[in-house]
Design an enzyme around this catalytic site. Structure first.
Site, PDB file in Angstrom:
ATOM      1  N   GLU A  84       0.822  -1.226   0.000  1.00  0.00           N
ATOM      2  CA  GLU A  84       0.000   0.000   0.000  1.00  0.00           C
ATOM      3  C   GLU A  84       0.852   1.271   0.000  1.00  0.00           C
ATOM      4  O   GLU A  84       0.776   2.083   0.934  1.00  0.00           O
ATOM      5  CB  GLU A  84      -0.949  -0.020   1.210  1.00  0.00           C
ATOM      6  CG  GLU A  84      -1.932  -1.166   1.136  1.00  0.00           C
ATOM      7  CD  GLU A  84      -2.955  -1.180   2.261  1.00  0.00           C
ATOM      8  OE1 GLU A  84      -2.684  -0.608   3.328  1.00  0.00           O
ATOM      9  OE2 GLU A  84      -4.035  -1.771   2.077  1.00  0.00           O
ATOM     10  N   GLU A  86      -5.433  -8.430  -1.246  1.00  0.00           N
ATOM     11  CA  GLU A  86      -6.126  -8.292   0.043  1.00  0.00           C
ATOM     12  C   GLU A  86      -7.593  -7.994  -0.198  1.00  0.00           C
ATOM     13  O   GLU A  86      -7.925  -7.036  -0.900  1.00  0.00           O
ATOM     14  CB  GLU A  86      -5.543  -7.132   0.869  1.00  0.00           C
ATOM     15  CG  GLU A  86      -4.213  -7.414   1.485  1.00  0.00           C
ATOM     16  CD  GLU A  86      -3.755  -6.319   2.432  1.00  0.00           C
ATOM     17  OE1 GLU A  86      -4.614  -5.683   3.072  1.00  0.00           O
ATOM     18  OE2 GLU A  86      -2.541  -6.102   2.524  1.00  0.00           O
TER      19      GLU A  86
END
Ligand code: BG6
Length: 474
Positions: free
Chosen positions: A178, A371
């Protein structure tokens, strides 16, 4: 459509990060990382990062779920579910305890050899994130972490060490988890304590530039070491909708999304977009970008895009519309069409299909959903299996819309890994009771429990999904 299969090489699996599951925080020569000084937060609040280890403070990641000692049992359970792949990360401080050493720590390297060998023994492809929400604390204290250009060399040395050591075991890599979270939560993503700087925004974007260059250099070196490597970027995909059809709300929403494409544009195209450059100018942020950095960015574009996707948000241009909901480090307005999770994250399966289309239209690169999952309170009754139908519903809805994106819209999706396939410590709150797993771990928010593993109802459901290669979601 719903009963169609996915391509035979589709990578079904699960995902964790080293700091949220391994524990053994001071074992095997490991140094202290930022995750080791993150105290547990309260429901709805972020975590408190202490200055060093403070006696009497509870640090949930220190033991986490003890994957360090129980990885064989856990990987056997993943294999029983039929996983084709398992995504984990490397704890930087197991390999370089301080971060600036010249020699790697053999005990740390040997641990990941054991983990990858165990995966391969079960026919499970390891998917490795090199840096997932932990930075060596020594680098934070001595160098100011990613605010310092020196971090590029430390990180590249880590990558080179890993690429050489695991060249024959790991094919799929991601450089940073991220990467776009650095501006939302600089401490978790990059070890930066913003309160220590006069102009945090300037410093965050500078740190982001160093990470982007470090990532690009790593991609280039990785390709030289093994041309078969597939090296990806990874972003939190922050889908948001305009609250109304007013042009102003839509413009605001576009600007909102641009804050995140800022990162993926560089990692996929190799340069800052004109819009990103104007954004920096407007903010009066002047970055230290050298001619060599520009060449590095161009040479180190990624092979695929990894995303996390949990929820969506709503944006308004009207400053009087108050922020009413938070989730996954983002803030927005309540969407009346969506249900919320126990932690108020707005559940949006269709949004996953839209996100995949947005990204594929923009970049035409394969996408890996690394995810997706539901953090929920599971009720544990002694002797009985956890009936987590809510988790099954969430996963079913998202997988169904992922299938639409692939089979109806033609998006190239490489795989799908359920986040926190085994219960682990929550990144944003440090809670154990925010459970994502299809495998239950007996441990509570005070660190009590036997650490025993148990299959939940979703374990059996996901096993069947993988067995049918996505054709059966019942
Ligand atoms: C992602 C992170 O943003 O969200 C994970 O990459 C994290 O590390 C996951 O665990 C879920 O967030 P949380 O805060 O519920 O653990």
């Amino acid at each position: 459509m719903l009963n169609q299969k996915l391509p035979d090489d589709f990578l079904w699996g699960g995902a964790v990060s080293a700091n949220q599951c391994e524990g053994a925080w001071d074992i095997g020569g490991k140094g202290i990382s930022t995750a080791d000084v993150a105290a547990a937060g309260k429901h709805g609040q972020g975590r408190l990062y202490t200055e060093g280890i403070v006696e009497g403070v509870y640090y949930p990641n220190h033991q986490a779920i003890d994957f360090y000692n129980r990885y064989k049992e856990d990987i056997a359970l993943f294999s029983e579910m039929g996983f084709k792949c398992f995504r984990t990360s490397i704890h930087w401080t197991r390999i370089f305890p301080n971060g600036d050493e010249t020699e790697a720590n053999e005990e740390g390297l040997a641990f990941y050899d054991r983990v990858f060998d165990e995966c391969l023994k079960h026919g499970i492809e390891p998917i490795v994130t090199i840096s997932h929400y932990e930075t060596p604390l020594y680098l934070v204290e001595k160098y100011g972490s990613w605010t310092n250009r020196k971090m590029i060399d430390f990180y590249v040395k880590l990558c080179k060490t890993l690429f050489e050591r695991y060249a024959s075991k790991v094919k799929y890599w991601m450089t940073f988890n991220e990467i776009n979270v650095i501006t939302l939560n600089p401490m978790i993503a990059a070890g930066i304590r913003t309160d220590k700087y006069d102009n945090p925004e300037q410093m965050m974007y500078q740190a982001a530039h160093y990470q982007l260059v470090a990532s690009a250099k790593a991609v280039k070196i990785g390709r030289e070491i093994n041309p078969d490597f597939k090296i990806g970027m990874m972003m939190l995909y922050p889908l948001s909708y305009a609250e109304t059809c007013s042009p102003e709300d839509n413009l605001e929403n576009m600007h909102n999304m641009d804050l995140h494409y800022y990162f993926s544009d560089v990692q996929t195209r190799g340069y800052y977009s004109p819009k990103a450059q104007k954004f920096l100018e407007r903010k009066q942020i002047a970055l230290d970008i050298t001619a060599e950095d520009k060449l590095d960015l161009l040479a180190g574009t990624v092979d695929y895009i990894g995303i996390s996707y949990y929820m969506s948000l709503v944006t308004s241009a009207n400053p009087e519309r108050k922020i009413k909901v938070k989730g996954n480090m983002l803030e927005g307005i309540v969407n009346p069409y969506l249900e919320k999770s126990d932690w108020e994250w707005q559940i949006d399966g269709v949004g996953l299909r839209i996100s995949l289309n947005n990204l594929y239209d923009r970049y035409q690169l394969p996408i890996f959903i690394v995810e997706n999952g539901l953090g929920a309170v599971d009720e544990k009754i002694e002797g009985a299996m956890i009936q987590d139908d809510y988790r099954i519903d969430y996963l079913r809805e998202h997988i169904a819309h992922m299938k639409e994106a692939i089979l109806t819209d033609g998006v190239d999706v490489m795989g799908y890994t359920v986040w926190g396939c085994i219960d682990l410590v929550s990144a944003s709150t440090g809670e154990m009771k925010k459970r994502y797993g299809m495998i239950y771990v007996d441990r509570n928010d005070k660190g009590e429990g036997t650490l025993r593993r148990e299959r939940k109802k979703s374990f059996h459901w996901y096993k069947n999904v993988i067995l049918s290669n996505g054709s059966s979601l019942d």
